[in-house]
Design a protein around this motif. Structure first.
Motif, short mmCIF file in Angstrom:
data_model
loop_
_atom_site.label_atom_id
_atom_site.label_comp_id
_atom_site.label_asym_id
_atom_site.label_seq_id
_atom_site.Cartn_x
_atom_site.Cartn_y
_atom_site.Cartn_z
N GLY A 1 0.42 -1.52 -0.54
CA GLY A 1 0.16 0.36 0.27
C GLY A 1 0.69 1.52 -0.05
N GLY A 2 2.08 1.06 -0.26
CA GLY A 2 3.02 2.19 -0.12
C GLY A 2 2.42 3.76 -0.73
N ARG A 3 1.22 3.33 -2.08
CA ARG A 3 0.39 4.24 -3.53
C ARG A 3 -0.53 5.48 -2.58
N LEU A 4 -0.25 4.56 -1.45
CA LEU A 4 -1.50 5.07 -1.25
C LEU A 4 -1.29 6.70 -0.45
N PRO A 5 -2.42 7.33 -0.31
CA PRO A 5 -1.91 8.82 -0.98
C PRO A 5 -1.72 9.63 0.51
N ARG B 1 -2.30 -6.66 8.75
CA ARG B 1 -1.49 -5.10 8.82
C ARG B 1 -0.44 -5.10 8.96
N LEU B 2 0.93 -4.32 8.04
CA LEU B 2 2.13 -4.31 8.44
C LEU B 2 2.69 -2.68 7.82
N ARG B 3 2.64 -1.55 9.17
CA ARG B 3 3.08 -0.78 9.01
C ARG B 3 4.94 -0.13 9.10
N ALA B 4 4.65 0.67 8.36
CA ALA B 4 5.83 0.99 9.08
C ALA B 4 5.63 3.01 8.31
N LYS B 5 6.67 4.05 8.87
CA LYS B 5 6.34 4.92 8.77
C LYS B 5 6.86 5.15 7.89
N ARG B 6 6.22 6.23 6.71
CA ARG B 6 6.16 6.36 5.85
C ARG B 6 7.58 7.54 5.17
N VAL B 7 8.41 7.27 4.24
CA VAL B 7 9.83 7.68 3.55
C VAL B 7 9.83 8.60 2.70
N GLU B 8 9.47 9.47 2.78
CA GLU B 8 8.98 10.53 2.11
C GLU B 8 10.31 10.90 0.66
N ALA B 9 10.42 9.99 -0.27
CA ALA B 9 11.89 9.82 -1.27
C ALA B 9 11.46 9.53 -2.53
N PRO B 10 12.15 10.77 -3.15
CA PRO B 10 11.78 10.54 -4.47
C PRO B 10 12.10 9.67 -5.29
N ARG C 1 10.34 -9.03 7.61
CA ARG C 1 11.49 -9.17 7.71
C ARG C 1 11.94 -8.63 6.10
N ALA C 2 11.78 -8.27 4.92
CA ALA C 2 11.11 -8.14 3.87
C ALA C 2 11.20 -6.65 3.71
N LYS C 3 10.26 -6.18 4.77
CA LYS C 3 9.67 -4.67 4.67
C LYS C 3 9.91 -3.42 5.12
N THR C 4 10.60 -4.26 6.88
CA THR C 4 11.93 -3.36 7.07
C THR C 4 13.29 -3.32 6.12
N PHE C 5 13.58 -4.51 5.69
CA PHE C 5 14.91 -4.41 4.69
C PHE C 5 13.96 -3.25 4.13
N VAL C 6 13.40 -2.82 3.26
CA VAL C 6 12.86 -1.68 1.67
C VAL C 6 12.60 -0.69 2.79
N THR C 7 12.57 -0.62 3.52
CA THR C 7 12.00 0.54 4.46
C THR C 7 13.39 0.95 4.81
N GLU C 8 14.36 0.56 5.61
CA GLU C 8 15.33 1.13 4.82
C GLU C 8 16.57 1.53 3.60
N ALA C 9 16.19 0.43 2.78
CA ALA C 9 16.49 0.85 1.09
C ALA C 9 16.47 1.76 1.45
N ILE C 10 14.77 2.47 0.90
CA ILE C 10 13.99 3.56 0.37
C ILE C 10 13.99 5.14 0.83
N ARG C 11 15.40 4.82 2.52
CA ARG C 11 15.08 5.97 3.36
C ARG C 11 16.62 6.19 3.21
N GLN D 1 15.16 10.05 -11.68
CA GLN D 1 14.66 8.26 -10.68
C GLN D 1 15.57 8.24 -9.52
N GLY D 2 15.75 8.04 -9.18
CA GLY D 2 17.26 7.16 -8.31
C GLY D 2 17.29 6.27 -7.61
N SER D 3 18.08 4.90 -7.53
CA SER D 3 17.04 4.07 -6.98
C SER D 3 17.15 3.56 -4.79
N VAL D 4 16.52 2.64 -4.60
CA VAL D 4 17.19 2.18 -2.96
C VAL D 4 18.25 1.38 -3.10
#
Length: 275
Positions: free
Chosen positions: A177-181, A197-206, A235-245, A253-256
Motif C-alpha cells: 500500500g505504499g501508493r496510498l495517498p 496489517r504491516l505498517r512502517a513510517k512513510r519515507v518521503e523519498a523520490p 523482514r522484507a518490509k524492514t529491509f526495503v524501508t531502510e533501502a528506500i530511506r 529517479q534514483g534507486s533504492v
C-alpha cells in the motif's frame, strides 16, 4: 551457516536499480547465494524512455535448467515476464523441476503507467502461475489488475483485492500500500484466513526505483533460509524501508539502496556518488 540458494527469473535493468540486478544485490546482502535467469533486457533512461527486448522461451528454459541442475534452488522469484508464452513456460518449469518457495512479483505496470506485461501474459499469470506461488507481492495497480478491480484507493480495497487474488490459488498475498495517498506505508498480508496489517513510517523519498523488486527478493531470500511467509514478509518490509530511506539519488529517479540496512547495523554512512 548453511548456504542457501535463491534464483531470480526476471528482466535485466542496465541501470542496476531494478529487475535482476536489484534481486541479486538483495540476495547478497541477506546472505543467500543468488542466481539469475534473464527473461528480457529493459533499457530505462534517466528521462523515462524505455525499451523492452524479450528473450526467447528456449533461452529462458536453458538458463533455468542450468541453474537448477548444477547448483540447486531453495527459493525462486519471478519478476518481469512480458509475454504469455514466457509465463506459461515458467509455470511449466516450476512444476517440472519442483521448484520450492515461489515468490511472484507481478511486474505489470511501471510507476508512470507504462505496461510491462502483454494482456495474454496477465491472463496466463492469473491462471497458471499464481496457483503455484507461495507468496505474491503486487502493488496497488498490479493488485487491481490481478483482482479485476477498477482501482484500489484505501485499505478496504486492498483487503478485497487480497481476497480475490487469494482465490486464484497462491498461499499468501501481500498487497503493498505504499501508493496510498496518506498515512503510514501499510501493506496487507492475507493467507486465506487472517489479514495482517504491516505498517512502517512513510519515507518521503523520490528515489524508489527497484523498491518492489527489492521487497520481493528479500521475501525470497528469507524463505530460502527457512522463514515462514509471515516472517519473510515482515523482514522484507524492514529491509526495503531502510533501502528506500537511504536511496541512491542517481539518473533521474534514483534507486533504492540494498546496502543501507547493513550500513545501519554497522554504523556506517558512506556518501552517495554524484552523477
Amino acid at each position: 551457516m548453511e548456504l542457501r540458494r535463491a534464483l531470480s527469473v526476471a528482466g535485466s535493468n542496465s541501470r542496476g536499480g531494478a529487475g535482476l540486478q536489484a534481486d541479486l544485490k538483495t540476495f547478497q546482502e541477506l546472505d543467500v547465494y543468488g542466481m539469475g535467469v534473464v527473461t528480457s533486457i529493459v533499457t530505462l533512461h534517466g528521462d523515462g524512455r524505455r525499451g523492452i527486448h524479450t528473450g526467447s522461451p528456449e533461452t529462458v528454459e536453458d538458463q533455468l535448467d542450468a541453474a537448477v541442475s548444477s547448483i540447486g534452488v531453495d527459493s525462486v522469484k519471478t519478476g518481469m515476464l512480458y509475454s504469455g508464452e514466457l509465463v506459461r513456460l515458467v509455470a511449466r518449469k516450476v512444476k517440472e523441476l519442483a521448484l520450492p518457495n515461489l515468490v511472484v512479483d507481478p511486474v505489470i505496470i511501471t510507476k508512470n503507467g507504462g505496461r510491462l506485461m502483454k494482456p495474454d501474459a496477465l491472463d496466463a499469470m492469473r491462471e497458471e502461475l499464481l496457483p503455484l506461488a507461495t507468496v505474491v507481492t503486487p502493488n496497488l495497480p498490479e493488485a487491481a489488475a490481478l483482482a479485476e478491480m477498477e482501482s484500489i484507493r484505501d485499505v478496504e480495497g486492498m483487503m478485497e483485492a487480497a481476497r480475490r487474488i487469494h482465490q486464484l490459488g497462491p498461499g499468501c498475498v501481500v498487497v503493498k500500500g505504499g501508493r496510498l495517498p496518506e498515512g503510514d506505508a501499510e501493506d496487507l498480508l492475507f493467507d486465506g484466513r487472517t489479514v495482517i496489517r504491516l505498517r512502517a513510517k512513510r519515507v518521503e523519498a523520490p528515489h524508489t526505483n527497484g523498491a518492489g523488486c527489492t521487497f520481493s527478493a528479500a521475501v525470497t531470500a528469507e524463505l530460502a533460509k527457512g522463514k515462514t511467509a509471515e516472517e519473510a514478509v515482515r523482514r522484507a518490509k524492514t529491509f526495503v524501508t531502510e533501502a528506500i530511506r537511504r536511496a541512491w539519488p542517481l539518473g533521474g529517479q534514483g534507486s533504492v539502496n540494498q546496502a543501507a540496512p547493513r550500513w545501519s547495523r554497522e554504523g556506517e554512512s558512506p556518501e552517495p556518488p554524484r552523477h
